[in-house]
Scaffold this motif. Structure first.
Motif, mmCIF file in Angstrom:
data_model
loop_
_atom_site.group_PDB
_atom_site.id
_atom_site.type_symbol
_atom_site.label_atom_id
_atom_site.label_comp_id
_atom_site.label_asym_id
_atom_site.label_seq_id
_atom_site.Cartn_x
_atom_site.Cartn_y
_atom_site.Cartn_z
ATOM 1 N N LEU A 185 -107.599 85.053 -88.677
ATOM 2 C CA LEU A 185 -108.105 86.830 -87.739
ATOM 3 C C LEU A 185 -108.028 86.101 -86.325
ATOM 4 C CD1 LEU A 185 -110.404 87.951 -89.832
ATOM 5 C CD2 LEU A 185 -107.697 88.710 -89.674
ATOM 6 N N ARG A 186 -108.837 84.805 -85.675
ATOM 7 C CA ARG A 186 -108.909 83.445 -84.209
ATOM 8 C C ARG A 186 -107.308 84.456 -83.623
ATOM 9 N NH1 ARG A 186 -110.042 78.018 -84.089
ATOM 10 N NH2 ARG A 186 -112.462 79.065 -84.806
ATOM 11 N N PRO A 187 -106.318 84.148 -83.405
ATOM 12 C CA PRO A 187 -105.365 84.817 -82.443
ATOM 13 C C PRO A 187 -105.532 86.508 -82.261
ATOM 14 C CG PRO A 187 -104.657 83.034 -83.857
ATOM 15 C CD PRO A 187 -105.856 84.043 -84.953
ATOM 16 N N ILE A 188 -105.742 86.948 -83.008
ATOM 17 C CA ILE A 188 -105.900 88.507 -83.353
ATOM 18 C C ILE A 188 -107.128 89.292 -81.862
ATOM 19 C CG2 ILE A 188 -106.490 90.999 -84.034
ATOM 20 C CD1 ILE A 188 -105.202 89.462 -86.950
ATOM 21 N N THR A 189 -108.225 88.201 -82.848
ATOM 22 C CA THR A 189 -109.370 88.899 -81.979
ATOM 23 C C THR A 189 -108.586 87.864 -80.183
ATOM 24 O OG1 THR A 189 -110.820 85.922 -82.582
ATOM 25 C CG2 THR A 189 -110.958 88.304 -82.904
ATOM 26 N N ARG A 190 -107.996 87.209 -79.883
ATOM 27 C CA ARG A 190 -107.789 86.617 -78.347
ATOM 28 C C ARG A 190 -107.372 87.318 -78.136
ATOM 29 N NH1 ARG A 190 -104.842 82.282 -79.662
ATOM 30 N NH2 ARG A 190 -105.067 82.094 -76.913
ATOM 31 N N LEU A 191 -106.569 88.487 -78.630
ATOM 32 C CA LEU A 191 -105.474 89.069 -78.066
ATOM 33 C C LEU A 191 -106.479 89.711 -77.578
ATOM 34 C CD1 LEU A 191 -102.908 90.760 -77.818
ATOM 35 C CD2 LEU A 191 -101.965 91.202 -79.815
ATOM 36 N N ALA A 192 -107.277 90.979 -78.602
ATOM 37 C CA ALA A 192 -108.067 91.753 -78.169
ATOM 38 C C ALA A 192 -108.772 91.464 -76.959
ATOM 39 C CB ALA A 192 -109.063 91.945 -79.571
ATOM 40 N N ASP A 193 -109.058 90.816 -77.182
ATOM 41 C CA ASP A 193 -110.310 89.992 -75.985
ATOM 42 C C ASP A 193 -109.405 89.832 -74.617
ATOM 43 O OD1 ASP A 193 -112.583 90.171 -77.396
ATOM 44 O OD2 ASP A 193 -112.244 87.003 -77.497
ATOM 45 N N ALA A 194 -107.987 89.360 -75.264
ATOM 46 C CA ALA A 194 -107.179 89.775 -73.648
ATOM 47 C C ALA A 194 -106.469 91.123 -72.813
ATOM 48 C CB ALA A 194 -105.922 88.332 -73.924
ATOM 49 N N ALA A 195 -106.064 91.914 -74.216
ATOM 50 C CA ALA A 195 -106.527 93.118 -73.311
ATOM 51 C C ALA A 195 -107.276 94.084 -73.080
ATOM 52 C CB ALA A 195 -106.041 93.778 -74.726
ATOM 53 N N GLN A 196 -108.020 93.583 -73.862
ATOM 54 C CA GLN A 196 -109.952 94.729 -72.893
ATOM 55 C C GLN A 196 -110.268 94.323 -71.766
ATOM 56 O OE1 GLN A 196 -113.729 93.572 -74.577
ATOM 57 N NE2 GLN A 196 -113.889 95.488 -74.846
ATOM 58 N N ALA A 197 -109.950 92.613 -71.624
ATOM 59 C CA ALA A 197 -110.319 91.848 -70.001
ATOM 60 C C ALA A 197 -109.329 92.566 -68.834
ATOM 61 C CB ALA A 197 -110.483 90.757 -70.352
ATOM 62 N N PHE A 198 -107.772 92.590 -69.537
ATOM 63 C CA PHE A 198 -106.817 93.184 -68.345
ATOM 64 C C PHE A 198 -106.847 95.282 -68.485
ATOM 65 C CE2 PHE A 198 -102.360 95.180 -67.657
ATOM 66 C CZ PHE A 198 -102.091 94.090 -66.700
ATOM 67 N N GLY A 199 -107.673 95.786 -69.317
ATOM 68 C CA GLY A 199 -108.119 97.323 -69.353
ATOM 69 C C GLY A 199 -109.206 97.787 -68.592
ATOM 70 N N ARG A 200 -110.179 95.790 -68.120
ATOM 71 C CA ARG A 200 -111.336 95.962 -67.548
ATOM 72 C C ARG A 200 -110.381 95.553 -65.427
ATOM 73 N NH1 ARG A 200 -116.337 95.191 -71.210
ATOM 74 N NH2 ARG A 200 -116.180 96.812 -72.610
ATOM 75 N N GLY A 201 -109.899 95.314 -64.976
ATOM 76 C CA GLY A 201 -109.272 95.075 -64.174
ATOM 77 C C GLY A 201 -109.392 92.728 -64.456
ATOM 78 N N ARG A 202 -109.206 92.413 -64.788
ATOM 79 C CA ARG A 202 -109.424 90.769 -65.212
ATOM 80 C C ARG A 202 -107.873 90.132 -65.820
ATOM 81 N NH1 ARG A 202 -114.736 92.235 -66.828
ATOM 82 N NH2 ARG A 202 -114.218 90.949 -69.130
ATOM 83 N N VAL A 203 -107.470 88.995 -65.887
ATOM 84 C CA VAL A 203 -106.602 88.830 -66.287
ATOM 85 C C VAL A 203 -107.275 87.327 -66.813
ATOM 86 C CG1 VAL A 203 -104.191 87.264 -66.664
ATOM 87 C CG2 VAL A 203 -104.997 89.565 -64.858
ATOM 88 N N VAL A 204 -106.786 86.844 -68.268
ATOM 89 C CA VAL A 204 -107.779 85.936 -68.708
ATOM 90 C C VAL A 204 -106.302 84.606 -69.175
ATOM 91 C CG1 VAL A 204 -109.826 86.820 -69.240
ATOM 92 C CG2 VAL A 204 -108.293 86.790 -70.716
ATOM 93 N N PRO A 205 -106.969 83.596 -69.492
ATOM 94 C CA PRO A 205 -105.639 83.313 -69.670
ATOM 95 C C PRO A 205 -105.257 83.540 -71.394
ATOM 96 C CG PRO A 205 -106.910 81.381 -69.011
ATOM 97 C CD PRO A 205 -107.920 82.587 -69.047
#
Length: 439
Positions: A185-205
């Motif tokens: 499940l960890r890759p799914i949560t990492r993908l969700a965090d990256a998508a949420q950050a990008f939706g808020r204007g931030r780019v995370v590795p």
């Protein structure tokens, strides 16, 4: 509709739902096995062992029936008691049977007592204080007889051990399964965090990982993010070129008009200024948030600076309230432009503006209120669209707006993963504009 009530009690997070999927079947299996074990195995075995012990007790009673005294009765049954591994004694006349408390987890004792009362009508009491000894109190013509023997002759030893073993290994297997599931499940949560950050204007590795399907979704997200970034970059470069190319001829026009008589040049200069204003507004809208990167700021201190700058510029604006404290990750230049646009609109269409700040653990809200005419409810959706002029609601003759002020604010709020909400000000009676973004 029949399952709507169930959703209220279901966990929301992916980890909690995975844990529920793992634990619930294990609990059901444990309950089924435990019930089947207790009803079919323990009860039947206990009944057979109890009947055997009851026959042995009856044998001892029969041997003692012909005795005239207690000593004769004990002497007559001595050999049988030794063969059956039992001890016997008669209680004094005034002594009551000693019944100790049972162990709380001895769930076989009630069945043993019920079986013995049916099989031994002369039994007065039965004591099952622990898992090693049983004391039977029988009524005879010579007095109360106490028989003691091993508890293992009535029921299996430690019947709870099977259940304890099942629970232990079930917990062990569930823990191992959950640890493995967490890695999936960890890759799914990492993908969700990256998508949420990008939706808020931030780019995370972020690098795709996990199962094939999750990796495919991660690669699709990375490609989509790269295309959007390229599009924004190309738009910014194109607009920079347009700005340079258009400002040069406008400057030449101003120089040429400066050579004409003032009366003839005044209307043309007004047209040139309007073109310049339109170009600047269009560039501000197209630029969006490209000029700044996300930074962690203190909203209260940062908003106070914006208010101070507006007051020095002669605008009647005031910071009226601040709720909550902490920091927020925003694009300072973009949010500053959005707040300044709202303040500018408030002053343009009203006489004063009031700004308030509210912070919660999950959101940040900046509110700007004015005492102007406001915007009717049916026109608020159109008001945030580019190049929309709401003449009936806001008198455009009072300013040089081109219909991009609220559109710029709405675009900046969306880039931060938030929203621009328009309403009516209860304090001042005009427009109430809220920028709500996540922290």
């Amino acid at each position: 509709m029949t399952t709507q009530w169930l959703k209220l009690y279901m966990p929301r997070s992916l980890y909690a739902r995975a844990a529920l999927i793992l634990v619930l079947p294990v609990i059901v299996v444990l309950l089924v096995v435990a019930i089947a074990f207790l009803q079919r195995h323990l009860e039947e075995v206990t009944a057979q062992m109890t009947r055997t012990a009851a026959r042995e007790v009856t044998l001892v009673q029969n041997v003692m029936e012909g005795a005239e005294t207690q000593q004769q009765a004990l002497a007559a049954a001595r050999s049988d008691l030794a063969a059956l591994n039992m001890t016997a004694k008669f209680l004094p006349l005034n002594q009551e049977p000693q019944i100790d408390k049972r162990r709380w987890y001895d769930f076989i004792a009630p069945q043993v007592e019920a079986e013995m009362r049916v099989l031994l009508p002369q039994m007065q009491e039965i004591a099952l204080p622990n898992g090693h000894e049983v004391r039977l109190y029988l009524g005879t013509n010579l007095g109360t007889l106490e028989l003691s023997f091993d508890r293992r002759r009535l029921s299996p030893t430690a019947p709870h051990q099977l259940i304890v073993t099942m629970v232990f290994f079930a917990a062990l297997i569930t823990t191992i399964s959950f640890l493995y599931m967490r890695n999936q499940l960890r890759p799914i949560t990492r993908l969700a965090d990256a998508a949420q950050a990008f939706g808020r204007g931030r780019v995370v590795p972020y690098s795709p990982g996990g199962a094939i399907e999750v990796r495919a979704a991660g690669n699709a997200f990375v490609d989509m993010r790269a295309r959007i970034e390229r599009q924004i970059e190309q738009r910014t470069l194109m607009l920079s070129g347009v700005s340079h190319d258009l400002r040069t001829p406008l400057t030449r026009l101003k120089l040429g008009l400066a050579l004409l008589p003032e009366e003839e040049a005044a209307p043309l200069l007004q047209d040139v200024d309007e073109m310049q204003s339109l170009l600047d507004a269009f560039l501000d809208f197209s630029r969006g948030t490209a000029e700044s990167s996300p930074e962690e700021v203190e909203p209260e201190y940062w908003l106070s600076q914006i208010i101070d700058d507006a007051q020095r510029a002669g605008q009647n604006v005031e910071l009226v309230s601040v709720e909550g404290q902490g920091t927020a990750m925003v694009r300072p230049t973009a949010i500053r432009r959005a707040v300044e646009n709202l303040i500018g609109n408030a002053i343009r269409y009203g006489s004063r503006a009031e700004v308030s700040l509210s912070m919660t653990p999950k959101s940040l809200r900046i509110r700007v209120e004015d005492d102007g005419p406001g915007i009717p409810v049916e026109l608020r959706t159109e008001a945030v669209k580019p190049f929309t002029r709401l003449d009936p609601a806001r008198n455009q003759n009072q300013g040089s707006g081109v219909g991009l002020g609220l559109a710029i604010v709405a675009d900046i709020a969306r880039v931060h993963g938030g929203i621009l909400r328009l309403g009516s000000s209860e304090r001042l009676g005009g427009l109430c504009a809220d920028i709500v973004i996540g922290r």
